[in-house]
Design an enzyme around this catalytic site. Structure first.
Site, PDB file in Angstrom:
ATOM      1  CB  CYS A 274      14.673 -18.466   4.878  1.00 38.98           C
ATOM      2  SG  CYS A 274      14.555 -19.187   3.152  1.00 38.98           S
TER       3      CYS A 274
HETATM    4  N1  NAD Z   1      14.596 -23.624   0.741  1.00 32.78           N
HETATM    5  C1  NAD Z   1      13.603 -22.701   1.048  1.00 32.78           C
HETATM    6  O1  NAD Z   1      12.718 -22.636   1.730  1.00 32.78           O
HETATM    7  C2  NAD Z   1      13.598 -21.386   0.724  1.00 32.78           C
HETATM    8  C3  NAD Z   1      12.761 -20.312   0.684  1.00 32.78           C
HETATM    9  C4  NAD Z   1      12.759 -19.197  -0.006  1.00 32.78           C
HETATM   10  C5  NAD Z   1      13.981 -18.905  -0.393  1.00 32.78           C
HETATM   11  N2  NAD Z   1      15.117 -19.570  -0.669  1.00 32.78           N
HETATM   12  C6  NAD Z   1      16.370 -19.108  -1.319  1.00 32.78           C
HETATM   13  O2  NAD Z   1      16.363 -19.600  -2.358  1.00 32.78           O
HETATM   14  C7  NAD Z   1      17.558 -19.920  -2.801  1.00 32.78           C
HETATM   15  C8  NAD Z   1      18.109 -21.368  -3.287  1.00 32.78           C
HETATM   16  O3  NAD Z   1      17.637 -22.108  -2.242  1.00 32.78           O
HETATM   17  P1  NAD Z   1      17.479 -23.527  -1.997  1.00 32.78           P
HETATM   18  O4  NAD Z   1      16.821 -23.947  -0.720  1.00 32.78           O
HETATM   19  O5  NAD Z   1      16.566 -23.849  -3.512  1.00 32.78           O
HETATM   20  O6  NAD Z   1      18.936 -24.127  -2.236  1.00 32.78           O
HETATM   21  P2  NAD Z   1      19.279 -25.810  -2.548  1.00 32.78           P
HETATM   22  O7  NAD Z   1      20.658 -25.865  -2.117  1.00 32.78           O
HETATM   23  O8  NAD Z   1      18.055 -26.687  -2.295  1.00 32.78           O
HETATM   24  O9  NAD Z   1      19.254 -25.732  -4.106  1.00 32.78           O
HETATM   25  C9  NAD Z   1      20.301 -25.098  -4.850  1.00 32.78           C
HETATM   26  C10 NAD Z   1      20.777 -25.832  -6.064  1.00 32.78           C
HETATM   27  O10 NAD Z   1      21.764 -24.978  -6.797  1.00 32.78           O
HETATM   28  C11 NAD Z   1      22.711 -25.766  -7.382  1.00 32.78           C
HETATM   29  N3  NAD Z   1      23.843 -24.924  -7.650  1.00 32.78           N
HETATM   30  C12 NAD Z   1      24.604 -24.381  -7.053  1.00 32.78           C
HETATM   31  N4  NAD Z   1      25.661 -23.548  -7.879  1.00 32.78           N
HETATM   32  C13 NAD Z   1      25.157 -23.660  -9.010  1.00 32.78           C
HETATM   33  C14 NAD Z   1      25.618 -22.982 -10.326  1.00 32.78           C
HETATM   34  N5  NAD Z   1      26.573 -22.208 -10.253  1.00 32.78           N
HETATM   35  N6  NAD Z   1      24.755 -23.104 -11.357  1.00 32.78           N
HETATM   36  C15 NAD Z   1      23.624 -23.985 -11.195  1.00 32.78           C
HETATM   37  N7  NAD Z   1      23.209 -24.633 -10.094  1.00 32.78           N
HETATM   38  C16 NAD Z   1      23.862 -24.618  -9.050  1.00 32.78           C
HETATM   39  C17 NAD Z   1      22.901 -26.539  -6.084  1.00 32.78           C
HETATM   40  O11 NAD Z   1      23.644 -27.960  -6.710  1.00 32.78           O
HETATM   41  C18 NAD Z   1      21.489 -27.036  -5.737  1.00 32.78           C
HETATM   42  O12 NAD Z   1      20.995 -27.987  -6.539  1.00 32.78           O
HETATM   43  C19 NAD Z   1      18.703 -19.359  -1.881  1.00 32.78           C
HETATM   44  O13 NAD Z   1      18.775 -17.961  -1.911  1.00 32.78           O
HETATM   45  C20 NAD Z   1      17.503 -19.474  -0.573  1.00 32.78           C
HETATM   46  O14 NAD Z   1      17.935 -18.443   0.376  1.00 32.78           O
HETATM   47  C21 NAD Z   1      15.105 -20.857  -0.213  1.00 32.78           C
END
Ligand code: NAD
Length: 434
Positions: A274
């Site tokens: 982030c």
């Molecule tokens: N991790 C954090 O602390 C956090 C905090 C706030 C916001 N975010 C935001 O949330 C979003 C997700 O982050 P995350 O950390 O959960 O990512 P992550 O990589 O842990 O999870 C994302 C998941 O999406 C899946 N994926 C990819 N393409 C896909 C598709 N077309 N259809 C279905 N699934 C698909 C991946 O396989 C993965 O399991 C990002 O935009 C991130 O910036 C993350």
């Protein structure tokens, strides 16, 4: 009955079939919270391994205890699939897929676009779609809305579209998905109303805002605020170092001011998915509007200098002991991007390792949460902490996990470069602070 009224009723009595796209750090905890209050939740992920683990009740996200996940799977409230056709049965869909930056620091929206196209194919009337992935202001209405309306359905009447920023803080024991207030903004008032009602079923506090762009901007303000303040304090750390002033003591004393000051701490650089990334979504977008986001660029530059600053500290510390970096054994103690989590993404430890390797150091690492470290051409050799304390010429604390016994580290290590002030209670010539 209108589609809106029908959707509101299904949300209220929890008969809505809930879909979550992307079962990662954000999607899985959300799916669990929604299933816990009695929604039937189906998660879709493109990674077969994650889908299989969920369906076996096995958690791969530290903040999701198996004791919560397993009963939900066994009772049929939560399941996962790789098959997007199931979207046609959803009443609500949350998009929680990655939004990384390309090498050029442009947003990579390919995951969001792919999901939106799948949703558009199977969207049925009366569905609520919510984007949670962090993104630039305007994404929901400029990118998602036109694609979803290709289905022939109209927003605000036939389907409902919101943006709701995800604020999850992995490893935070006090604030988790359920008790972090949830901001939500819809394309129309009916969209916001549906989004707010939906989150209100499972989360403690919902904060409706007037538009999707406000909701998108909220997240960018929060993360830009952190990134810039960290940049400022990192610059202060470099100044203090030059002047021989203990920056940690300065911050602790300043933090006694009961108003108008919030402490931020220096560190080895920014990590995670982030803070180092999101502000560049804003600067990319504002550039198109002819405004340069100068604070963001400057903080990005300063934070980007920190791994090199740490490596210089290591070189100086070894030099005092008449040792060159080349050939010295440097052990990185803690390499996750922050304490008490298993996430290595964007971790400054990787840049530090890369720079040390360039200078010829022999590198090892230990981290209670990271069992394999291979990234960006750097392959780090794991070594038991005790063995490293005996053998390494220098220990670099990149991450300060709570479970590590720093008193023992202080007593045994020959030389320590501490980038997190983890050794604040240890005095002695062998500890060099940032
Ligand atoms: N991790 C954090 O602390 C956090 C905090 C706030 C916001 N975010 C935001 O949330 C979003 C997700 O982050 P995350 O950390 O959960 O990512 P992550 O990589 O842990 O999870 C994302 C998941 O999406 C899946 N994926 C990819 N393409 C896909 C598709 N077309 N259809 C279905 N699934 C698909 C991946 O396989 C993965 O399991 C990002 O935009 C991130 O910036 C993350």
């Amino acid at each position: 009955m209108s589609f809106h009224a029908e959707l509101m009723a299904k949300i209220q009595d929890h008969s809505a079939h809930v879909g979550v796209l992307g079962l990662g750090y954000v999607g899985l905890p959300l799916a669990v919270e929604l299933a816990k209050v009695g929604f039937h939740v189906t998660g879709i992920d493109v990674t077969q391994e994650k889908v299989d683990l969920v369906n076996r009740g096995i958690s791969y996200v530290l903040d999701v205890p198996e004791s919560e996940l397993r009963p939900l799977v066994e009772s049929g409230y939560l399941k996962a699939t790789t098959d997007f056709r199931v979207i046609s049965t959803f009443d609500t869909v949350n998009i929680c897929v990655p939004t990384p930056l390309r090498k050029t620091k442009d947003p990579d929206m390919s995951f969001v676009v792919a999901c939106t196209e799948e949703i558009s194919k199977y969207l049925k009337a009366g569905t609520l779609v919510i984007l949670e992935s962090t993104t630039y202001p305007g994404t929901t209405e400029e990118l998602l809305l036109p694609t979803l309306e290709q289905s022939g359905l109209h927003v605000g009447e036939d389907f409902f579209l919101c943006f709701s920023p995800e604020r999850v803080d992995p490893g935070n024991e006090k604030f988790q998905t359920r008790n972090i207030p949830k901001v939500v903004g819809g394309v129309t008032a009916a969209c916001t109303e549906a989004g707010a009602l939906f989150y209100g079923q499972a989360l403690e506090t919902v904060v409706p805002v007037s538009s999707t762009s406000v909701a998108e901007m909220v997240k960018l303000l929060e993360n830009t605020f952190r990134m810039i303040n960290i940049g400022m304090v990192n610059e202060l750390a470099m100044m203090c170092d030059r002047m021989g002033v203990n920056v940690w003591e300065v911050i602790d004393a300043a933090a006694t001011k009961p108003f108008g000051f919030m402490p931020f701490y220096p560190g080895p650089g920014l990590g995670g998915h982030c803070i180092p990334i999101d502000p560049f979504y804003l600067s990319w977008k504002t550039k198109q509007a002819g405004i340069e986001a100068r604070f963001i660029e400057l903080a990005g530059y300063i934070n980007g200098q920190m791994p090199r600053f740490v490596v210089d500290k290591v070189a100086d510390a070894l030099n005092e002991q008449s040792k060159p970096v080349k050939g010295s054994h440097v052990h990185l103690l803690g390499i996750a991007y922050k304490r008490d989590i298993d996430d290595l993404r964007e971790s400054p430890a990787l840049d530090i390792a890369h720079l040390l390797q360039e200078r010829g150091a022999r590198l090892t690492y230990s981290d209670p949460y990271i069992h394999r470290a291979e990234h960006k051409g750097v392959q780090l050799q794991a070594m038991e902490e005790d063995q490293a304390l005996d053998e390494a010429d220098c220990i670099v604390i990149v991450t300060d996990h709570r479970s590590v016994d720093y008193a023992k580290v202080g007593a045994k290590a020959k030389l320590i470069v501490d980038t997190r002030n983890a050794m604040k209670h240890v005095k002695g010539n062998n500890v060099k602070r940032l």
